[in-house]
Design a protein around this motif. Structure first.
Motif, short mmCIF file in Angstrom:
data_model
loop_
_atom_site.label_atom_id
_atom_site.label_comp_id
_atom_site.label_asym_id
_atom_site.label_seq_id
_atom_site.Cartn_x
_atom_site.Cartn_y
_atom_site.Cartn_z
N THR A 33 48.68 33.16 34.32
CA THR A 33 48.47 34.54 33.65
C THR A 33 49.89 35.18 33.80
O THR A 33 50.23 35.84 32.85
N GLY A 34 50.67 35.06 34.59
CA GLY A 34 52.04 35.62 34.90
C GLY A 34 51.95 37.11 35.35
O GLY A 34 52.44 37.45 36.39
N GLY A 35 51.18 37.73 34.56
CA GLY A 35 51.26 39.39 34.72
C GLY A 35 50.37 39.63 35.87
O GLY A 35 49.44 39.10 36.34
N ARG A 36 50.61 41.07 36.13
CA ARG A 36 49.55 41.83 37.15
C ARG A 36 48.96 43.09 36.68
O ARG A 36 49.96 43.64 35.78
N GLY A 37 48.23 43.36 37.12
CA GLY A 37 47.49 44.49 36.57
C GLY A 37 46.15 44.82 37.11
O GLY A 37 45.84 44.74 38.60
N LEU A 38 45.34 45.54 36.49
CA LEU A 38 43.71 45.88 37.08
C LEU A 38 42.64 44.66 36.92
O LEU A 38 43.02 43.97 35.93
N ALA A 39 42.10 44.37 37.88
CA ALA A 39 41.15 43.18 37.86
C ALA A 39 40.00 43.57 38.75
O ALA A 39 39.85 44.26 39.55
N VAL A 40 38.85 43.00 38.07
CA VAL A 40 37.54 43.07 38.75
C VAL A 40 36.99 41.97 39.17
O VAL A 40 36.85 40.89 38.17
N ASP A 41 36.28 41.77 40.09
CA ASP A 41 35.82 40.49 40.58
C ASP A 41 34.22 40.78 40.71
O ASP A 41 33.73 41.54 41.57
N ILE A 42 33.48 40.23 39.60
CA ILE A 42 32.04 40.65 39.36
C ILE A 42 31.18 39.53 40.19
O ILE A 42 31.55 38.42 40.24
N GLY A 43 30.46 39.97 40.92
CA GLY A 43 29.75 39.21 41.90
C GLY A 43 30.53 38.42 43.09
O GLY A 43 30.51 37.47 43.37
N THR A 50 38.26 37.99 45.52
CA THR A 50 39.16 39.35 45.51
C THR A 50 40.27 39.57 46.28
O THR A 50 41.33 40.06 45.73
N ARG A 51 40.42 38.84 47.56
CA ARG A 51 41.62 38.75 48.46
C ARG A 51 42.58 37.85 47.69
O ARG A 51 43.77 38.16 47.67
N VAL A 52 42.32 36.90 47.05
CA VAL A 52 43.16 36.11 46.22
C VAL A 52 43.86 36.90 45.18
O VAL A 52 45.06 36.89 44.60
N LEU A 53 43.07 37.61 44.42
CA LEU A 53 43.80 38.64 43.38
C LEU A 53 44.63 39.41 44.16
O LEU A 53 45.85 39.66 43.52
N ALA A 60 42.77 45.23 42.49
CA ALA A 60 41.79 44.47 42.33
C ALA A 60 40.41 45.13 42.87
O ALA A 60 40.71 45.70 44.09
N ILE A 61 39.45 45.24 42.42
CA ILE A 61 38.19 45.78 43.02
C ILE A 61 37.15 44.63 42.83
O ILE A 61 37.11 44.06 42.01
N ALA A 62 36.06 45.07 43.64
CA ALA A 62 35.00 44.04 43.99
C ALA A 62 33.59 44.82 43.41
O ALA A 62 33.56 45.88 43.71
N VAL A 63 32.86 44.01 42.66
CA VAL A 63 31.55 44.70 42.35
C VAL A 63 30.55 43.44 42.94
O VAL A 63 30.61 42.34 42.42
N ASP A 64 29.17 43.98 43.44
CA ASP A 64 28.37 43.15 43.82
C ASP A 64 27.01 43.91 43.68
O ASP A 64 26.84 45.14 43.93
N SER A 65 25.83 43.54 43.39
CA SER A 65 24.67 43.76 43.54
C SER A 65 24.03 43.72 44.84
O SER A 65 22.71 44.50 44.97
N SER A 66 24.65 43.19 45.82
CA SER A 66 24.17 43.26 47.21
C SER A 66 24.89 44.35 48.02
O SER A 66 26.19 44.39 48.11
N ALA A 67 24.15 45.48 48.66
CA ALA A 67 24.84 46.09 49.55
C ALA A 67 25.63 45.60 50.69
O ALA A 67 26.64 46.23 51.13
#
Length: 232
Positions: A33-43, A50-53, A60-67
């Motif tokens: 991808t080369g560039g950097r910016g905003l990223a979302v890790d869904i699930g 997310t740590r890799v991002l 990077a932000i993480a989203v998950d349906s599990s609390a």
């Protein structure tokens, strides 16, 4: 994915061959991808991808349906939200990159989930998607993990393109291990927990996946399908 399964992932994902190699694939795609910016890790589950991002400089932000998953991410300093993949708590058109790795197969309305990926991506933004491949491999393992389907190449391509995404590349993963996976999963009536492996077996499986990187087998049937897509 239930709380126990998420906790297992967190316990083993730093060393387990499957999670190690999947993180390597994510890292490879980030370099391309080369560039950097905003990223979302869904699930995001325990936040390993997310740590890799973040390690590659993405916000990077993480989203998950599990609390439980969200709490585990927050404990690691990862910004995380508790939400359904079909209703992402994000503004439209702002994300440069989205990850949806082994998520869509758990969602009854996978079209709605892909529609949300399209909504949150900016024009020109990219997504990396991974799903289990081929209903011929369906077994108790899939049921125990809460999956509702496996995908063919055609089905995944149609799902992504009908949402308005352009499929840049699609490839198979764990091609070399597919015969073994099919044999073992069809011989057992319960979910085999790949997390609990002897260290020698874990390393042997890692070596097989490492060998696969150098062989021209990505168009062959595998266990998992990856797709790199772009929002026009």
């Amino acid at each position: 994915m239930d709380t126990i399964e998420i906790q297992r992932i967190v316990e083993v994902e730093d060393d387990n061959w499957w999670y190690r190699e999947r993180r390597r694939i994510v890292a490879r795609e980030l370099r391309r991808t080369g560039g950097r910016g905003l990223a979302v890790d869904i699930g995001a589950a325990g936040g390993g991808n997310t740590r890799v991002l973040k390690d590659h400089g993405w916000r990077a932000i993480a989203v998950d349906s599990s609390a439980t998953a969200v709490d585990l991410c927050l404990a690691q300093g990862i910004e995380a939200f508790h939400a359904d993949a079909c209703y992402l708590p994000l503004p439209s058109g702002e994300q440069d990159l989205a990850l949806a790795l082994n998520v869509l197969e758990h969602i009854d309305d996978d079209r709605a989930a892909v529609g949300e990926i399209v909504r949150v991506l900016r024009p020109g933004g990219a997504a990396l998607v991974a799903v289990p491949c081929d209903m011929a491999l369906w077994s108790a393992h899939d049921v125990a993990l809460g999956r509702v389907r496996r995908y063919s190449r055609r089905a995944l391509t149609d799902l992504l393109e009908e949402a308005g995404l352009v499929v840049d590349r699609m490839w198979s993963w764990n091609v070399l291990l597919r015969p073994l996976v099919r044999l073992r999963r069809h011989r057992t009536a319960h979910c085999e927990d790949m997390a609990h492996l002897h260290p020698y077996l874990n390393e042997a499986l890692h070596l097989v996946t490492a060998l696969e990187r150098h062989l021209p087998v990505r168009s062959w049937p595998g266990v998992t399908l990856f797709a790199r897509v772009t929002r026009p």
